[in-house]
Write a protein that holds these residues in place. Structure first.
Motif, mmCIF file in Angstrom:
data_model
loop_
_atom_site.group_PDB
_atom_site.id
_atom_site.type_symbol
_atom_site.label_atom_id
_atom_site.label_comp_id
_atom_site.label_asym_id
_atom_site.label_seq_id
_atom_site.Cartn_x
_atom_site.Cartn_y
_atom_site.Cartn_z
ATOM 1 N N UNK A 121 0.816 -1.206 0.000
ATOM 2 C CA UNK A 121 0.000 0.000 0.000
ATOM 3 C C UNK A 121 0.857 1.267 0.000
ATOM 4 N N UNK A 122 1.823 1.353 0.903
ATOM 5 C CA UNK A 122 2.607 2.587 1.041
ATOM 6 C C UNK A 122 3.454 2.876 -0.194
ATOM 7 N N UNK A 123 4.065 1.851 -0.774
ATOM 8 C CA UNK A 123 4.846 2.060 -2.004
ATOM 9 C C UNK A 123 3.933 2.485 -3.149
ATOM 10 N N UNK A 124 2.741 1.933 -3.176
ATOM 11 C CA UNK A 124 1.777 2.293 -4.216
ATOM 12 C C UNK A 124 1.336 3.743 -4.071
ATOM 13 N N UNK A 125 1.155 4.204 -2.842
ATOM 14 C CA UNK A 125 0.750 5.593 -2.618
ATOM 15 C C UNK A 125 1.741 6.566 -3.246
ATOM 16 N N UNK A 126 3.029 6.302 -3.068
ATOM 17 C CA UNK A 126 4.056 7.182 -3.638
ATOM 18 C C UNK A 126 3.932 7.219 -5.154
ATOM 19 N N UNK A 127 3.677 6.065 -5.773
ATOM 20 C CA UNK A 127 3.527 6.005 -7.231
ATOM 21 C C UNK A 127 2.248 6.706 -7.695
ATOM 22 N N UNK A 128 1.187 6.592 -6.919
ATOM 23 C CA UNK A 128 -0.050 7.304 -7.254
ATOM 24 C C UNK A 128 0.175 8.812 -7.249
ATOM 25 N N UNK A 129 0.903 9.308 -6.253
ATOM 26 C CA UNK A 129 1.212 10.737 -6.206
ATOM 27 C C UNK A 129 2.011 11.172 -7.414
ATOM 28 N N UNK A 130 3.037 10.412 -7.758
ATOM 29 C CA UNK A 130 3.859 10.724 -8.940
ATOM 30 C C UNK A 130 3.021 10.733 -10.212
ATOM 31 N N UNK A 131 2.136 9.746 -10.333
ATOM 32 C CA UNK A 131 1.308 9.640 -11.535
ATOM 33 C C UNK A 131 0.323 10.801 -11.622
ATOM 34 N N UNK A 132 -0.299 11.157 -10.517
ATOM 35 C CA UNK A 132 -1.241 12.281 -10.513
ATOM 36 C C UNK A 132 -0.554 13.564 -10.952
ATOM 37 N N UNK A 133 0.631 13.810 -10.453
ATOM 38 C CA UNK A 133 1.378 15.016 -10.844
ATOM 39 C C UNK A 133 1.731 14.966 -12.326
ATOM 40 N N UNK A 134 2.174 13.829 -12.799
ATOM 41 C CA UNK A 134 2.518 13.684 -14.215
ATOM 42 C C UNK A 134 1.307 13.949 -15.106
ATOM 43 N N UNK A 135 0.152 13.430 -14.704
ATOM 44 C CA UNK A 135 -1.064 13.654 -15.488
ATOM 45 C C UNK A 135 -1.503 15.120 -15.433
#
Length: 173
Positions: A121-135
């Protein structure tokens, strides 16, 4: 006090599935009448949606390469980012919503990063944040996490705010 619900074209969001390539219009067998579209066909579909009065599209990316880290989801030149930029260039007044989930981007098909065979979960959260910013950097008007990770909204909100996208809404679904 009581009235019948009313649905109008203003309430619609057109879901679209974008794939790499050119001149791609591949039927989705499990969704009659729906297609995986390359960006060139996708823009035509968005233009048609706008002509019909549909105010928004929701983009789902299907990358050509998948890996453990879902890196295609947050790349600046990822398929959703490419599609978003092209839509905003050709149909700037339509609302572009981008899906935030990694199942199509990972080689294992899970919505998040795996650690010892379990979704981390925690590693995924970091990737979700990165993806949201990229989008958002690509021009997304709204991000829509569907990854079902605990704490995803707060993490995404913090990532967007820190990157200067404090007015970008989040629609969890």
């Amino acid at each position: 006090l009581i009235r019948e619900p009313k649905l109008s074209v203003d309430d619609l969001v057109h879901p679209l599935f974008v794939v790499p390539g050119k001149n791609v219009k591949k039927p989705i067998n499990s969704m009659t009448g729906q297609f995986q579209l390359s960006v060139d066909y996708l823009v035509k579909e968005v233009q048609q949606s706008k002509k019909l009065g549909i105010p928004a599209v929701l983009l789902f990316g299907i990358p050509d390469e998948k890996d453990e880290a879902a890196s295609g989801a947050f790349r600046k030149d990822g398929i959703v980012q490419q599609a978003t930029k092209e839509i905003k260039d050709k149909v700037p007044d339509i609302l572009v919503i981008t899906d935030l989930c990694f199942c199509e981007y990972t080689n294992h098909g899970h919505c998040g990063h795996l650690k010892d065979g379990e979704v981390d979960n925690d590693a995924t959260l970091e990737l979700l944040g990165r993806t949201a910013v990229s989008q958002a950097e690509a021009g997304a008007d709204m991000v829509a996490p569907s990854a079902m990770m605990d704490g995803q909204i707060a993490t995404i909100r913090n990532a967007l705010d820190e990157a200067g996208f404090d007015n970008t809404p989040i629609m969890a679904y």
